[in-house]
Scaffold this active site. Structure first.
Site, PDB file in Angstrom:
ATOM      1  N   ASP A   2     -13.759   2.800   2.395  1.00  0.00           N
ATOM      2  CA  ASP A   2     -12.473   2.921   3.071  1.00  0.00           C
ATOM      3  C   ASP A   2     -11.975   4.349   3.153  1.00  0.00           C
ATOM      4  OD1 ASP A   2     -12.052   0.353   3.618  1.00  0.00           O
ATOM      5  OD2 ASP A   2     -10.485   0.003   2.124  1.00  0.00           O
TER       6      ASP A   2
ATOM      7  N   LYS B 193      -9.677   2.316   8.632  1.00  0.00           N
ATOM      8  CA  LYS B 193      -8.400   1.777   8.175  1.00  0.00           C
ATOM      9  C   LYS B 193      -7.528   2.885   7.655  1.00  0.00           C
ATOM     10  CE  LYS B 193      -8.466  -2.933   7.054  1.00  0.00           C
ATOM     11  NZ  LYS B 193      -7.671  -3.759   6.212  1.00  0.00           N
TER      12      LYS B 193
ATOM     13  N   MET C 234       2.895   1.519   0.599  1.00  0.00           N
ATOM     14  CA  MET C 234       3.035   1.527   2.066  1.00  0.00           C
ATOM     15  C   MET C 234       4.501   1.505   2.496  1.00  0.00           C
ATOM     16  SD  MET C 234       0.044  -1.294   2.832  1.00  0.00           S
ATOM     17  CE  MET C 234       0.419  -2.337   1.433  1.00  0.00           C
TER      18      MET C 234
HETATM   19  N1  SAH Z   1      -5.602  -1.173  -3.246  1.00  0.00           N
HETATM   20  C1  SAH Z   1      -4.841   0.053  -3.225  1.00  0.00           C
HETATM   21  C2  SAH Z   1      -3.641  -0.001  -2.316  1.00  0.00           C
HETATM   22  C3  SAH Z   1      -3.987  -0.114  -0.870  1.00  0.00           C
HETATM   23  S1  SAH Z   1      -2.571  -0.209   0.154  1.00  0.00           S
HETATM   24  C4  SAH Z   1      -4.418   0.389  -4.669  1.00  0.00           C
HETATM   25  O1  SAH Z   1      -4.618  -0.412  -5.582  1.00  0.00           O
HETATM   26  O2  SAH Z   1      -3.910   1.499  -4.886  1.00  0.00           O
HETATM   27  C5  SAH Z   1      -2.445   1.441   0.703  1.00  0.00           C
HETATM   28  C6  SAH Z   1      -1.242   2.128   0.087  1.00  0.00           C
HETATM   29  O3  SAH Z   1      -1.534   2.472  -1.247  1.00  0.00           O
HETATM   30  C7  SAH Z   1      -0.857   3.430   0.730  1.00  0.00           C
HETATM   31  O4  SAH Z   1      -0.070   3.229   1.872  1.00  0.00           O
HETATM   32  C8  SAH Z   1      -0.065   4.072  -0.364  1.00  0.00           C
HETATM   33  O5  SAH Z   1       1.216   3.539  -0.482  1.00  0.00           O
HETATM   34  C9  SAH Z   1      -0.847   3.630  -1.588  1.00  0.00           C
HETATM   35  N2  SAH Z   1      -1.815   4.635  -2.027  1.00  0.00           N
HETATM   36  C10 SAH Z   1      -3.138   4.493  -2.155  1.00  0.00           C
HETATM   37  N3  SAH Z   1      -3.704   5.606  -2.657  1.00  0.00           N
HETATM   38  C11 SAH Z   1      -2.701   6.469  -2.848  1.00  0.00           C
HETATM   39  C12 SAH Z   1      -2.620   7.784  -3.359  1.00  0.00           C
HETATM   40  N4  SAH Z   1      -3.710   8.453  -3.751  1.00  0.00           N
HETATM   41  N5  SAH Z   1      -1.407   8.369  -3.434  1.00  0.00           N
HETATM   42  C13 SAH Z   1      -0.302   7.726  -3.051  1.00  0.00           C
HETATM   43  N6  SAH Z   1      -0.327   6.498  -2.560  1.00  0.00           N
HETATM   44  C14 SAH Z   1      -1.497   5.868  -2.459  1.00  0.00           C
END
Ligand code: SAH
Length: 521
Positions: free
Chosen positions: A44, A66, A182
């Protein structure tokens, strides 16, 4: 083996692996193990590309895209289908997803599809971005004195939506800490909902973008002010919103963004094999390192000179090693000709510095001489002090190298045999990338750890003339490990900004840290 056993078709398996939040060091050991054995990897946007370095060269890498709001390389259905197809073809598939696959990651949807198709699977959890963002912003997600509960919420579901799955009225005051994934686009609505439902407008809020990566950016405000703060700072997704009293602790606990080299982008010009130590040190201080292996080390086509020297190895009084590569390739050839370290039993061995001496220990050899000054010149001087008149000295080294050491020894009456054991070749390919990085003006520093890294770097940059070179390097500082490297830098019309007193990686990193510390008021 009995031949009546029928081999059933190979059955593939899908491993849904959490990549962690961004820092590649935050993947689990299980995740790494599976990447190292993957045949297909579907990854991803949020999974750090550096993790793909663990994947075997012959594996197939598929980017599933994505990016919030942007073009999707694949639809969710497309991804589901892809996983089923690859696993049905008998492949070991790693589905690599940002953070934890089961936290707002649609991981379950992919698994359900596999279940339906009767495909085996395993799920490996990951460090979710919520905890990483909080931790890396200096915010403990829970704290006895401030909160006893945490809620993970998606902000993607517009709170204006008629039938929201989120009970904002209960959530607003029901959870001590609220972390919103998000949530950037809907931030004005989300903060309003929380306040309208009873959360105090002065509740502290932090927003953390690209958590745990070198470009992490955090801002702090309150429910009332954060929308403005985020807009002014230009924070875009991916970012997390952390709401609650714990945000106050950032003042004293903030550790990640305050490291001395945080936010500095550095080009590391070393050989591929040697880059790791320097990079690890610099990253520890928060620097972002772009590794350009300006030198590529290759064996020689012809080892005639060394082979002849090995035939009469016992006749040498000294063997001198001036680089790690010389050691590696010397012993490779020694072994290839059916010998081992015992062949050196009657010779004294000299090493140019601490690292080379340590490398020799790995072959069971304790250096008889390590000069105080870690240069070829320093090595020559200490040898000459010991007396080298009529000594027979073997010098295994690079095909092209400085003549200072053999010349000094020769002048002192020694009989020197130079035997090339490897060669430096500038690699092709990443040239454009390097030029682009420099042209964008996003590089703070370039490090040089030998004269050939300087010349190879300049070959890679390939500036038309001095004017273009100066332009590309306008705001770039230069660090050189020692006087010889520095001289090569100045000889090419450039200025050395950082140079350690002692010529080691540790001292070089310390000098870089000091340099930037002095710059910050
Ligand atoms: N499965 C992922 C989340 C996916 S949804 C998890 O467990 O982290 C995607 C959202 O995750 C983004 O819009 C943001 O809000 C958050 N996100 C993922 N990686 C991030 C990062 N390195 N820094 C800040 N927000 C992050």
């Amino acid at each position: 083996m009995k031949n009546h056993i029928k081999h059933s078709a190979p059955t593939g398996k899908v491993y849904l692996v959490g990549a962690g939040p961004g820092d590649p060091g935050l993947i689990t050991l299980r995740g790494k193990y599976l990447l190292e054995r993957a045949e297909v990897v579907v990854y991803d946007y949020l999974a750090n590309k550096k993790l793909l370095n663990y994947v075997p060269d012959d594996a197939t890498l598929i980017y599933a895209g994505k990016k919030g709001g942007g073009l999707h390389a694949f639809t969710q259905e497309g991804i589901n289908q892809l996983l089923v197809e690859q696993a049905s073809a008998g492949k070991r598939v790693v589905r690599l997803k940002g953070g934890d696959p089961f936290i707002f990651g649609r991981g379950a949807e992919e698994i359900e599809e596999l279940v339906q198709a009767g495909i085996e699977f395993e799920v490996v959890p990951g460090v979710t971005s919520a905890t990483a963002a909080a931790t890396y912003a200096g915010i403990p997600i829970t704290h006895r004195d401030y909160t006893a509960s945490v809620a993970f919420v998606t902000g993607h579901e517009a709170p204006g939506k008629k039938e929201s799955n989120i009970a904002w009225d209960k959530l607003a005051t029901g959870a001590g800490t609220i972390v919103i994934y998000m949530g950037i686009k809907n931030l004005p609505v989300i903060t309003r909902k929380l306040m309208d439902n009873g959360r105090a407008p002065d509740t502290p809020v932090a927003v953390v973008r690209w958590a745990s990566t070198p470009i992490q950016h955090s801002v702090v405000g309150t429910l009332e002010t954060i929308t403005d703060v985020v807009q002014k700072a230009g924070i875009r997704p991916p970012a997390l919103v952390i709401v609650g009293e714990v945000v106050k602790l950032r003042k004293s606990i903030d550790w990640f963004e305050t490291r001395p080299l945080f936010g500095k982008r550095m080009v590391i010009t070393r050989t591929r094999a040697q880059a790791s130590e320097l990079v690890a040190h610099l990253e520890e201080y928060g620097a972002e390192c772009l590794e350009y292996s300006t030198i590529h080390i290759e064996p020689l086509d012809d080892y005639q000179q060394l082979d002849q020297a090995l035939e009469r190895i016992k006749s040498y009084d000294w063997i001198l090693f001036t680089s790690l590569n010389a050691i590696t390739y010397f012993f490779k050839r020694l072994n290839a000709t059916g010998r081992d370290s015992r062949a050196l039993a009657s010779c004294c061995v000299g090493a140019v510095g601490r690292a080379t001496a340590e490398a020799l220990m790995e072959y069971g050899i304790r250096a008889d001489l390590v000069p105080e000054k870690f240069t070829g010149e320093g090595l020559a001087e200490s040898l000459i002090k010991n007396g080298v008149q009529k000594s027979r000295i073997l010098l295994p080294r690079a095909l092209k190298a400085m003549e200072t050491l053999p010349e000094m020894l020769d002048d002192a009456g020694a009989e020197v045999t130079v035997a090339p054991v490897y060669q430096n070749v500038p690699p092709q390919g990443r040239k454009e990338e390097l030029r682009e990085e420099l042209a964008k003006g996003e590089i703070d520093l370039v490090t040089f750890t030998s004269s050939s890294t300087v010349t190879n770097f300049l070959t890679m940059v390939d500036a038309a003339d001095k004017k273009e070179l100066d332009k590309l390097l306008t705001n770039v500082r230069i660090a050189a490990i020692g006087p010889i490297t520095a001289e090569t830098v100045t000889r090419n019309g450039l200025k050395v900004d950082i140079q350690p007193d002692k010529y080691t990686i540790t001292d070089m990193v310390a000098a870089i840290v000091d340099h930037y510390r002095d710059l910050t008021p």
